[in-house]
Design a protein around this motif. Structure first.
Motif, PDB file in Angstrom:
ATOM      1  N   SER A  64       0.896  41.442-103.221  1.00  0.00           N
ATOM      2  CA  SER A  64      -0.503  41.759-103.484  1.00  0.00           C
ATOM      3  C   SER A  64      -1.262  41.991-102.187  1.00  0.00           C
ATOM      4  CB  SER A  64      -1.167  40.624-104.280  1.00  0.00           C
ATOM      5  OG  SER A  64      -1.062  39.400-103.581  1.00  0.00           O
ATOM      6  N   LEU A  65      -2.365  42.711-102.317  1.00  0.00           N
ATOM      7  CA  LEU A  65      -3.246  43.005-101.187  1.00  0.00           C
ATOM      8  C   LEU A  65      -4.608  42.393-101.479  1.00  0.00           C
ATOM      9  CD1 LEU A  65      -2.406  46.807-100.799  1.00  0.00           C
ATOM     10  CD2 LEU A  65      -1.616  44.976 -99.280  1.00  0.00           C
ATOM     11  N   TYR A  66      -5.239  41.855-100.448  1.00  0.00           N
ATOM     12  CA  TYR A  66      -6.578  41.294-100.601  1.00  0.00           C
ATOM     13  C   TYR A  66      -7.599  42.261-100.025  1.00  0.00           C
ATOM     14  CZ  TYR A  66      -3.932  36.996-101.364  1.00  0.00           C
ATOM     15  OH  TYR A  66      -3.058  36.051-101.842  1.00  0.00           O
ATOM     16  N   SER A 104      -2.636  43.894-107.120  1.00  0.00           N
ATOM     17  CA  SER A 104      -1.239  43.496-107.242  1.00  0.00           C
ATOM     18  C   SER A 104      -0.340  44.730-107.307  1.00  0.00           C
ATOM     19  CB  SER A 104      -1.032  42.667-108.507  1.00  0.00           C
ATOM     20  OG  SER A 104      -1.237  43.477-109.671  1.00  0.00           O
ATOM     21  N   ARG A 105       0.958  44.491-107.246  1.00  0.00           N
ATOM     22  CA  ARG A 105       1.926  45.585-107.404  1.00  0.00           C
ATOM     23  C   ARG A 105       1.735  46.277-108.756  1.00  0.00           C
ATOM     24  NH1 ARG A 105       6.934  45.815-104.459  1.00  0.00           N
ATOM     25  NH2 ARG A 105       6.960  44.346-102.719  1.00  0.00           N
ATOM     26  N   LYS A 106       1.480  45.477-109.796  1.00  0.00           N
ATOM     27  CA  LYS A 106       1.292  46.052-111.129  1.00  0.00           C
ATOM     28  C   LYS A 106       0.056  46.947-111.161  1.00  0.00           C
ATOM     29  CE  LYS A 106       3.567  42.403-113.792  1.00  0.00           C
ATOM     30  NZ  LYS A 106       3.395  41.347-114.829  1.00  0.00           N
ATOM     31  N   ASP A 107      -1.011  46.515-110.476  1.00  0.00           N
ATOM     32  CA  ASP A 107      -2.222  47.328-110.416  1.00  0.00           C
ATOM     33  C   ASP A 107      -1.930  48.677-109.777  1.00  0.00           C
ATOM     34  OD1 ASP A 107      -3.806  45.302-111.520  1.00  0.00           O
ATOM     35  OD2 ASP A 107      -4.227  44.436-109.556  1.00  0.00           O
ATOM     36  N   LEU A 108      -1.191  48.639-108.678  1.00  0.00           N
ATOM     37  CA  LEU A 108      -0.871  49.876-107.966  1.00  0.00           C
ATOM     38  C   LEU A 108       0.046  50.774-108.796  1.00  0.00           C
ATOM     39  CD1 LEU A 108      -0.366  48.593-104.308  1.00  0.00           C
ATOM     40  CD2 LEU A 108      -2.202  50.055-105.160  1.00  0.00           C
ATOM     41  N   THR A 164       0.860  50.271 -97.377  1.00  0.00           N
ATOM     42  CA  THR A 164       0.695  48.937 -96.791  1.00  0.00           C
ATOM     43  C   THR A 164       1.486  47.893 -97.553  1.00  0.00           C
ATOM     44  OG1 THR A 164      -1.540  49.506 -96.048  1.00  0.00           O
ATOM     45  CG2 THR A 164      -0.990  47.167 -96.158  1.00  0.00           C
ATOM     46  N   LEU A 165       1.466  47.980 -98.869  1.00  0.00           N
ATOM     47  CA  LEU A 165       2.168  47.008 -99.695  1.00  0.00           C
ATOM     48  C   LEU A 165       3.662  47.004 -99.384  1.00  0.00           C
ATOM     49  CD1 LEU A 165       1.446  45.161-102.345  1.00  0.00           C
ATOM     50  CD2 LEU A 165       2.781  46.910-103.508  1.00  0.00           C
ATOM     51  N   PHE A 166       4.251  48.195 -99.308  1.00  0.00           N
ATOM     52  CA  PHE A 166       5.687  48.278 -99.078  1.00  0.00           C
ATOM     53  C   PHE A 166       6.053  48.066 -97.610  1.00  0.00           C
ATOM     54  CE2 PHE A 166       5.425  50.319-103.233  1.00  0.00           C
ATOM     55  CZ  PHE A 166       6.500  49.727-103.872  1.00  0.00           C
ATOM     56  N   LEU A 204      -5.690  54.749-102.404  1.00  0.00           N
ATOM     57  CA  LEU A 204      -4.525  54.258-103.137  1.00  0.00           C
ATOM     58  C   LEU A 204      -3.239  54.591-102.377  1.00  0.00           C
ATOM     59  CD1 LEU A 204      -3.771  52.860-105.761  1.00  0.00           C
ATOM     60  CD2 LEU A 204      -3.606  55.091-106.853  1.00  0.00           C
ATOM     61  N   GLN A 205      -3.201  55.745-101.753  1.00  0.00           N
ATOM     62  CA  GLN A 205      -2.017  56.133-100.990  1.00  0.00           C
ATOM     63  C   GLN A 205      -1.757  55.157 -99.833  1.00  0.00           C
ATOM     64  OE1 GLN A 205      -1.877  60.259 -99.847  1.00  0.00           O
ATOM     65  NE2 GLN A 205      -0.408  59.901 -98.208  1.00  0.00           N
ATOM     66  N   ASP A 206      -2.809  54.824 -99.095  1.00  0.00           N
ATOM     67  CA  ASP A 206      -2.660  53.891 -97.984  1.00  0.00           C
ATOM     68  C   ASP A 206      -2.353  52.476 -98.470  1.00  0.00           C
ATOM     69  OD1 ASP A 206      -3.102  55.878 -96.131  1.00  0.00           O
ATOM     70  OD2 ASP A 206      -5.255  55.452 -95.921  1.00  0.00           O
ATOM     71  N   ALA A 207      -2.891  52.093 -99.627  1.00  0.00           N
ATOM     72  CA  ALA A 207      -2.626  50.773-100.181  1.00  0.00           C
ATOM     73  C   ALA A 207      -1.155  50.624-100.554  1.00  0.00           C
ATOM     74  CB  ALA A 207      -3.512  50.532-101.412  1.00  0.00           C
ATOM     75  N   VAL A 208      -0.603  51.655-101.180  1.00  0.00           N
ATOM     76  CA  VAL A 208       0.816  51.627-101.541  1.00  0.00           C
ATOM     77  C   VAL A 208       1.679  51.529-100.289  1.00  0.00           C
ATOM     78  CG1 VAL A 208       2.711  52.966-102.532  1.00  0.00           C
ATOM     79  CG2 VAL A 208       0.502  52.872-103.712  1.00  0.00           C
TER      80      VAL A 208
END
Length: 211
Positions: free
Chosen positions: A107-109, A122-126, A99-101, A93-97
């Motif tokens: 959103s990330l696939y 999605s951003r909301k999911d994160l 990457t998103l920003f 989750l840390q790396d996903a956040v």
């Protein structure tokens, strides 16, 4: 552009009973409201009908020039699709956040090593996950993603009109673009990119009209 028999029937119904709701139009044709969504979308986008929230459909009769319609709506999604940002199901989750920003996207696939789509975050999911989690390194993408087949997708060969309708009806910011008859992610299409395309082509048509 030639309208279908059903679309011509819808126009006549609206002319006679405007303003009229989509549900009442469907009742006249003995069809369900979802069955008419694509027809109503085409008729409003071509200018034949106008729609007002909580009021209904009106007849406007401003049939768009066929060239304009084809240029704006019938080009393939490949024309406007963007490069997708993919992460693995084991991404934390840390790396996903991060990457998103870093890519400033909505959103990330989540995909496997062969780029087969597994899920979407999605951003909301994160945001929801980060609020409920103290250690972001112990939560993985596979734990919070929306999984296939519960994801709306499109192909590069589909029309921009179809992509716009799906984005609107499902209230999402982007759609994964998959290879034909495959789950391989080849791109993405967003509301912002479609709007940009419409504006740019519209300005070009207007410029050529008065040039």
């Amino acid at each position: 552009m030639e309208f279908t028999k059903r679309q011509r029937e819808i126009i006549e119904i609206v002319k006679n009973e405007q303003p009229i709701s989509g549900n009442k139009i469907a009742q006249h044709l003995n069809l369900t409201r979802p069955t008419l969504r694509n027809d109503l979308s085409i008729l409003t986008m071509t200018g034949m009908l106008d729609a007002k929230p909580k009021v209904g459909y009106f007849y406007s009769g401003q049939h768009a020039n066929p060239l304009t319609f084809e240029t704006l709506y019938e080009v393939p999604v490949a024309t406007v699709m963007l490069t997708p940002v993919l992460i693995k199901p084991t991404t934390t989750l840390q790396d996903a956040v991060t990457t998103l920003f870093m890519y400033d996207i909505g959103s990330l696939y989540v995909a496997d090593d062969e780029q087969q789509l597994l899920g979407v975050i999605s951003r909301k999911d994160l945001l929801r996950a980060t609020l409920n989690t103290q250690d972001l390194t112990q939560i993985f993408a596979s734990m919070i993603m929306t999984r296939m087949p519960n994801i709306t997708t499109i192909t590069a060969e589909d029309r921009i009109l179809d992509a716009g309708y799906l984005l609107m009806s499902h209230q999402v910011d982007s759609l994964p673009v998959l290879a034909e008859r495959s789950k391989k992610v080849v791109g993405k299409v967003t509301k912002t990119k479609i709007m940009q395309y419409f504006v740019e082509v519209g300005m070009k048509i207007e410029h050529e009209k008065y040039d």
